[in-house]
Design an enzyme around this catalytic site. Structure first.
Site, PDB file in Angstrom:
ATOM      1  N   ALA A 256      21.679 -25.829  48.531  1.00 14.27           N
ATOM      2  CA  ALA A 256      22.785 -25.657  49.762  1.00 14.27           C
ATOM      3  C   ALA A 256      23.115 -25.103  51.554  1.00 14.27           C
ATOM      4  CB  ALA A 256      24.243 -24.455  49.090  1.00 14.27           C
TER       5      ALA A 256
ATOM      6  N   PHE B 127      25.068 -20.731  49.768  1.00 20.42           N
ATOM      7  CA  PHE B 127      26.103 -19.014  48.779  1.00 20.42           C
ATOM      8  C   PHE B 127      25.171 -18.052  49.862  1.00 20.42           C
ATOM      9  CE2 PHE B 127      25.844 -22.785  45.919  1.00 20.42           C
ATOM     10  CZ  PHE B 127      27.232 -22.610  45.246  1.00 20.42           C
ATOM     11  N   ARG B 128      23.666 -17.718  49.609  1.00 18.40           N
ATOM     12  CA  ARG B 128      23.205 -17.100  50.086  1.00 18.40           C
ATOM     13  C   ARG B 128      22.377 -17.012  51.442  1.00 18.40           C
ATOM     14  NH1 ARG B 128      22.130 -19.005  45.480  1.00 18.40           N
ATOM     15  NH2 ARG B 128      23.155 -17.490  43.571  1.00 18.40           N
TER      16      ARG B 128
ATOM     17  N   TRP C  67      28.388 -15.456  47.975  1.00 18.06           N
ATOM     18  CA  TRP C  67      28.110 -14.292  48.458  1.00 18.06           C
ATOM     19  C   TRP C  67      27.937 -13.405  48.731  1.00 18.06           C
ATOM     20  CZ3 TRP C  67      29.866 -16.178  44.331  1.00 18.06           C
ATOM     21  CH2 TRP C  67      29.549 -17.602  43.142  1.00 18.06           C
TER      22      TRP C  67
ATOM     23  N   HIS D 106      22.475 -29.175  38.431  1.00 17.48           N
ATOM     24  CA  HIS D 106      23.987 -27.939  38.716  1.00 17.48           C
ATOM     25  C   HIS D 106      25.297 -29.071  38.373  1.00 17.48           C
ATOM     26  CE1 HIS D 106      21.523 -24.270  40.273  1.00 17.48           C
ATOM     27  NE2 HIS D 106      20.686 -24.919  39.214  1.00 17.48           N
TER      28      HIS D 106
ATOM     29  N   CYS E 141      30.348 -36.186  28.549  1.00 22.70           N
ATOM     30  CA  CYS E 141      31.016 -35.592  27.473  1.00 22.70           C
ATOM     31  C   CYS E 141      30.048 -34.877  26.779  1.00 22.70           C
ATOM     32  CB  CYS E 141      30.885 -37.339  26.203  1.00 22.70           C
ATOM     33  SG  CYS E 141      31.146 -36.662  24.980  1.00 22.70           S
TER      34      CYS E 141
ATOM     35  N   CYS F  62      27.935 -36.703  23.388  1.00 17.81           N
ATOM     36  CA  CYS F  62      26.707 -37.949  23.825  1.00 17.81           C
ATOM     37  C   CYS F  62      26.269 -38.444  25.655  1.00 17.81           C
ATOM     38  CB  CYS F  62      27.633 -39.459  22.990  1.00 17.81           C
ATOM     39  SG  CYS F  62      28.831 -39.614  24.784  1.00 17.81           S
TER      40      CYS F  62
ATOM     41  N   GLY G 195      16.265 -26.235  52.188  1.00 19.44           N
ATOM     42  CA  GLY G 195      17.340 -25.574  51.961  1.00 19.44           C
ATOM     43  C   GLY G 195      18.291 -24.719  50.688  1.00 19.44           C
TER      44      GLY G 195
ATOM     45  N   ASN H  38      13.421 -23.890  55.621  1.00 15.53           N
ATOM     46  CA  ASN H  38      14.935 -22.658  54.958  1.00 15.53           C
ATOM     47  C   ASN H  38      15.114 -22.252  55.733  1.00 15.53           C
ATOM     48  OD1 ASN H  38      16.199 -22.798  52.283  1.00 15.53           O
ATOM     49  ND2 ASN H  38      15.372 -19.962  52.554  1.00 15.53           N
TER      50      ASN H  38
HETATM   51  N1  APR Z   1      18.599 -25.451  56.554  1.00 11.37           N
HETATM   52  C1  APR Z   1      17.719 -25.100  56.351  1.00 11.37           C
HETATM   53  N2  APR Z   1      17.937 -23.822  55.586  1.00 11.37           N
HETATM   54  C2  APR Z   1      19.491 -23.711  55.208  1.00 11.37           C
HETATM   55  C3  APR Z   1      20.274 -24.436  56.076  1.00 11.37           C
HETATM   56  C4  APR Z   1      20.058 -25.032  56.740  1.00 11.37           C
HETATM   57  N3  APR Z   1      21.050 -26.620  58.005  1.00 11.37           N
HETATM   58  N4  APR Z   1      21.400 -23.609  56.367  1.00 11.37           N
HETATM   59  C5  APR Z   1      21.300 -22.713  54.981  1.00 11.37           C
HETATM   60  N5  APR Z   1      20.121 -22.775  55.476  1.00 11.37           N
HETATM   61  C6  APR Z   1      18.916 -22.058  54.029  1.00 11.37           C
HETATM   62  C7  APR Z   1      19.930 -20.520  53.862  1.00 11.37           C
HETATM   63  O1  APR Z   1      18.930 -19.212  54.786  1.00 11.37           O
HETATM   64  C8  APR Z   1      19.131 -20.002  52.584  1.00 11.37           C
HETATM   65  O2  APR Z   1      18.733 -19.485  51.908  1.00 11.37           O
HETATM   66  O3  APR Z   1      20.038 -22.775  52.664  1.00 11.37           O
HETATM   67  C9  APR Z   1      19.674 -21.349  51.778  1.00 11.37           C
HETATM   68  C10 APR Z   1      20.476 -21.719  50.571  1.00 11.37           C
HETATM   69  O4  APR Z   1      20.104 -20.781  49.535  1.00 11.37           O
HETATM   70  P1  APR Z   1      21.284 -20.399  48.912  1.00 11.37           P
HETATM   71  O5  APR Z   1      22.580 -20.137  49.359  1.00 11.37           O
HETATM   72  O6  APR Z   1      20.869 -19.111  47.395  1.00 11.37           O
HETATM   73  O7  APR Z   1      20.784 -22.074  48.320  1.00 11.37           O
HETATM   74  P2  APR Z   1      21.025 -23.028  46.859  1.00 11.37           P
HETATM   75  O8  APR Z   1      19.307 -21.848  46.365  1.00 11.37           O
HETATM   76  O9  APR Z   1      21.050 -23.599  46.577  1.00 11.37           O
HETATM   77  O10 APR Z   1      21.509 -21.480  45.480  1.00 11.37           O
HETATM   78  C11 APR Z   1      21.464 -21.865  44.195  1.00 11.37           C
HETATM   79  O11 APR Z   1      23.032 -20.828  43.029  1.00 11.37           O
HETATM   80  O12 APR Z   1      24.920 -20.233  43.303  1.00 11.37           O
HETATM   81  C12 APR Z   1      24.238 -20.896  42.929  1.00 11.37           C
HETATM   82  O13 APR Z   1      24.329 -22.509  41.315  1.00 11.37           O
HETATM   83  C13 APR Z   1      24.896 -22.293  42.858  1.00 11.37           C
HETATM   84  O14 APR Z   1      22.968 -24.084  43.340  1.00 11.37           O
HETATM   85  C14 APR Z   1      23.504 -23.369  43.282  1.00 11.37           C
HETATM   86  C15 APR Z   1      22.392 -21.946  43.131  1.00 11.37           C
END
Ligand code: APR
Length: 250
Positions: free
Chosen positions: A30, A41-42, A48, A110, A118, A121, A193, A219
């Site tokens: 994300a 999300f985090r 979250w 995801h 479906c 299939c 990310g 990240n």
């Molecule tokens: N560049 C680099 N890193 C970034 C940026 C950016 N511009 N913006 C945010 N981040 C980092 C944040 O510091 C964070 O550690 O991206 C990370 C995103 O982590 P999550 O929010 O946990 O996202 P993700 O790893 O995709 O989550 C996995 O959790 O709830 C679910 O299904 C949802 O697919 C998702 C899964």
């Protein structure tokens, strides 16, 4: 989002590692889409994270409204140069396809909010292709009840659900299998990310690293693989990936 400047050395180190590799696979979460205006999300302001702190949701824009950003476009440039061989994404926002990543080079572990599938299939359909109207027929996760008025699969009459998976839903078999294949094949994995905290997806970079694959993590926040990564940069992805592409082109 606090911005830490990157150095020329950071760019050169990544370019060198890419140039020395034969099979580069990217793994995104994300965080690659926050520069388009979506919430992660985090992260600091993640969905979250805010919920845990008892803060009101700050969801960012709707998927329909956002455009791919510099990070997405850099991955497309790497694909078009033949450098990026495959992309594994946890994102459901459709921004990788919108940016120009070829569908055959992408596994969306995801799901993708644009697609229904479906349950029998496994054929994927765009919502409009099968007359699925979200207002009338709902979003429909696997665990929700099937309603009489919901369209069924035009091929096999199977039940149609969202391709987006919910917590505790099974992972899509095809996407998981192809992601494992490319994880095994790659000699460099570029993580962009993702907090690398949701399994089984987060198990892929871990597996790659254990197999001897080089690991670059871009990240902002820390991840459980920071200590074993060959390069970890706690910075925004878009600007540095753009520089990396410019340098490889030059
Ligand atoms: N560049 C680099 N890193 C970034 C940026 C950016 N511009 N913006 C945010 N981040 C980092 C944040 O510091 C964070 O550690 O991206 C990370 C995103 O982590 P999550 O929010 O946990 O996202 P993700 O790893 O995709 O989550 C996995 O959790 O709830 C679910 O299904 C949802 O697919 C998702 C899964």
């Amino acid at each position: 989002m606090k911005e830490i400047p990157f150095t020329e050395k950071d760019v050169n180190d990544i370019v060198k590692m890419i140039n020395e590799s034969n099979y580069v696979v990217a793994f995104t979460g994300a965080g690659i889409s926050t520069e388009s205006g979506l919430a992660d999300f985090r992260g600091k302001n993640g969905i979250w994270t805010r919920k845990e702190k008892g803060l009101p949701p700050k969801r960012g824009k709707h998927f329909d409204e956002v455009k791919p950003n510099a990070g997405h476009l850099a991955l497309v440039a790497l694909q078009d140069m033949g450098v990026l061989k495959f992309l594994i994404s946890q994102n459901v926002d459709n921004l990788h396809l919108k940016s120009g990543i070829k569908p055959e080079l992408l596994a969306e572990l995801h799901g993708n909010y644009m697609y229904m599938k479906c349950i029998e299939c496994d054929t994927q359909y765009k919502r409009e292709e099968i007359g699925w109207d979200r207002e009338i027929h709902g979003r429909v996760f696997r665990t929700e009840k099937q309603l009489d008025n919901q369209p069924v699969c035009p091929k096999c009459s199977g039940r149609i659900i969202s391709s987006v998976i919910n917590f505790n839903d099974p992972m899509p078999d095809k996407e998981m299998a192809i992601s494992k294949k490319h994880t095994q094949k790659c000699d460099l994995m570029l993580v962009v990310g993702s907090s690398l905290s949701v399994f089984p997806a987060a198990g892929l970079p871990r597996k790659a690293q254990k197999n001897g694959t080089k690991l670059i993590i871009i990240n902002i926040d820390s991840t459980p693989l920071d200590d074993v990564a060959d390069i970890k940069l706690g910075i925004k992805a878009g600007p540095i990936l753009t520089e990396v592409v410019n340098e490889i082109r030059a």
